[in-house]
Scaffold this motif. Structure first.
Motif, mmCIF file in Angstrom:
data_model
loop_
_atom_site.group_PDB
_atom_site.id
_atom_site.type_symbol
_atom_site.label_atom_id
_atom_site.label_comp_id
_atom_site.label_asym_id
_atom_site.label_seq_id
_atom_site.Cartn_x
_atom_site.Cartn_y
_atom_site.Cartn_z
ATOM 1 N N GLY A 1 4.072 8.455 -7.082
ATOM 2 C CA GLY A 1 3.758 7.641 -8.258
ATOM 3 C C GLY A 1 2.337 7.921 -8.703
ATOM 4 O O GLY A 1 1.500 8.371 -7.913
ATOM 5 N N GLY B 1 0.806 -1.220 0.000
ATOM 6 C CA GLY B 1 0.000 0.000 0.000
ATOM 7 C C GLY B 1 0.841 1.272 0.000
ATOM 8 O O GLY B 1 0.301 2.372 -0.026
ATOM 9 N N ARG C 1 -2.612 -8.357 -11.409
ATOM 10 C CA ARG C 1 -2.491 -8.451 -9.954
ATOM 11 C C ARG C 1 -3.853 -8.557 -9.283
ATOM 12 O O ARG C 1 -4.802 -7.892 -9.654
ATOM 13 N N ASP D 1 3.751 13.169 -1.627
ATOM 14 C CA ASP D 1 2.739 14.226 -1.772
ATOM 15 C C ASP D 1 1.882 14.364 -0.524
ATOM 16 O O ASP D 1 1.103 15.304 -0.404
ATOM 17 N N SER E 1 3.930 -0.662 -6.610
ATOM 18 C CA SER E 1 3.572 -1.013 -7.993
ATOM 19 C C SER E 1 3.335 0.235 -8.820
ATOM 20 O O SER E 1 3.742 0.309 -9.980
ATOM 21 N N THR E 2 2.697 1.218 -8.222
ATOM 22 C CA THR E 2 2.435 2.464 -8.958
ATOM 23 C C THR E 2 3.749 3.117 -9.368
ATOM 24 O O THR E 2 3.904 3.587 -10.489
#
Ligand code: GDP
Length: 336
Positions: A236, A42, A61, A180, A46-47
């Motif tokens: 990301g 989380g 996924r 962010d 992956s992002t």
């Protein structure tokens, strides 16, 4: 010919073309690179990978539900993509460690990851000592991006444990995830805190090589900036948004847009340049010369120890039998 002629006339043998020959050969063969991502699930692993290499590596996924995650052990997956840019081919392998830190009991959750890295070394060691050494597939992990949560106060015990368990096996590059969610001031403070803790706990992360003293000032400054950026604060996104008339990868919030590739928003570009443009070869060299060499030396040592032990066992003098025990044959009490 007189001496002055010798000094001015220079005939070329032709080895000045060596770099070109090497270059052409490597380009033909293609390059490969294996990147591991680790950290709590989380945190945007992956992002970020998708944003880094502009591919969708995680199409298939399936996310686990909370119940499944409680008992989940760390399962390692591998995705490979072939990317080509201006005729140069790169075979990129991403090793993901999903579920890390998800379970209720996280003790030794770094173990499967450490084992995975060792297994790749072992395979390479076997192949290298085998009969056919020509086409060895190199699956050694060249770099591990370790994701640190932006929500904690610096490193958590699990982060320290994980990095310490792996720092002698792989090049660890720490990143501050989801930057962010922090203000620029918070990012600066967190970076300093994390760097201090890395030092304090004796964690050996990947060290950028020192700049040569004859490099130009610009290059030296960039190099210093890179070193001061650790841990890279990253953002990301898998979506393209419109910012000031341009379409960019970013995150759209009610109060504005965060651009992934904007250097004043985060260190994404720095990280990508480091991984791809400036330090990919160094990461591979350190893997080969330091981490793999350590593994290999360790292996050879324990193999030698085993051989010596075995020989000692074989040739050790046999203990004389206790007096009074019946003995058949002659002189079989021992051999030196
Ligand atoms: P992984 O489990 O570590 O692979 O995490 P994912 O990439 O699946 O991301 C988990 C969630 O975080 C998703 O909802 C993403 O949209 C979101 N996310 C990913 N990267 C960022 C980021 O940089 N900032 C913020 N705010 N959210 C992110």
């Amino acid at each position: 010919p007189s001496a002055p002629f010798l000094l001015t006339y220079k005939e070329y043998v032709g080895f000045a073309t060596l770099p070109n020959q090497v270059h052409r050969k490597s380009v033909k063969k293609g390059f490969d690179f294996t990147l591991m991502v680790a950290g709590e699930s989380g945190l945007g692993k992956s992002t970020l990978v998708n944003s880094l290499f502009l591919t969708d590596l995680y199409k298939d996924r399936r996310l686990l539900n909370a119940e499944e995650r409680i008992t989940q052990t760390v399962e390692i997956t591998k995705h490979t993509v072939d990317i080509e840019e201006k005729g140069v081919k790169l075979k990129l392998t991403i090793v993901d460690t999903p579920g890390f830190g998800d379970a209720v009991n996280n003790t030794e959750c770094w173990k499967p990851v450490a084992d995975y890295i060792d297994q790749q070394f072992e395979q390479y060691f076997r192949d290298e000592s085998g009969l056919n050494r020509k086409n060895i597939q190199d699956n050694r992990v060249h770099c591990c991006l370790y994701f640190i949560s932006p929500f904690g106060h610096g490193l958590r015990p699990l982060d320290v444990e994980f990095m310490k368990a792996l720092h002698e096996k792989v090049n660890i590059v720490p990143v501050l995830a989801k930057a962010d969610t922090l203000t620029p001031m918070e990012v600066r403070r967190k970076k300093i805190k994390i760097r201090e803790e890395i030092e304090q706990y004796g964690i050996k992360i990947y060290q950028f090589p020192d700049c040569d003293s004859d490099e130009d000032e610009d290059f030296k400054q960039q190099d210093q900036e890179l070193k001061d950026s650790i841990p890279f604060a990253v953002i990301g996104s898998n979506t393209v948004v419109e910012a000031k008339g341009k379409r960019v990868r970013g995150r759209l919030y009610p109060w504005g847009i965060v651009e992934v590739e904007n250097q004043s928003h985060c260190d994404f570009i720095k990280l990508r340049n480091m991984l791809v443009r400036t330090h990919m070869q160094d990461l591979k060299d350190v893997t080969r010369e330091t981490h793999y060499e350590n593994y290999r030396a360790h292996c050879i040592q324990s193999m030698t120890r085993m051989v010596v032990k075995e020989r000692n066992r074989k040739y050790a003098p046999r203990r004389p039998r206790p007096i009074g025990q019946h003995q058949t044959g002659q002189g079989r009490t021992g051999r030196t």
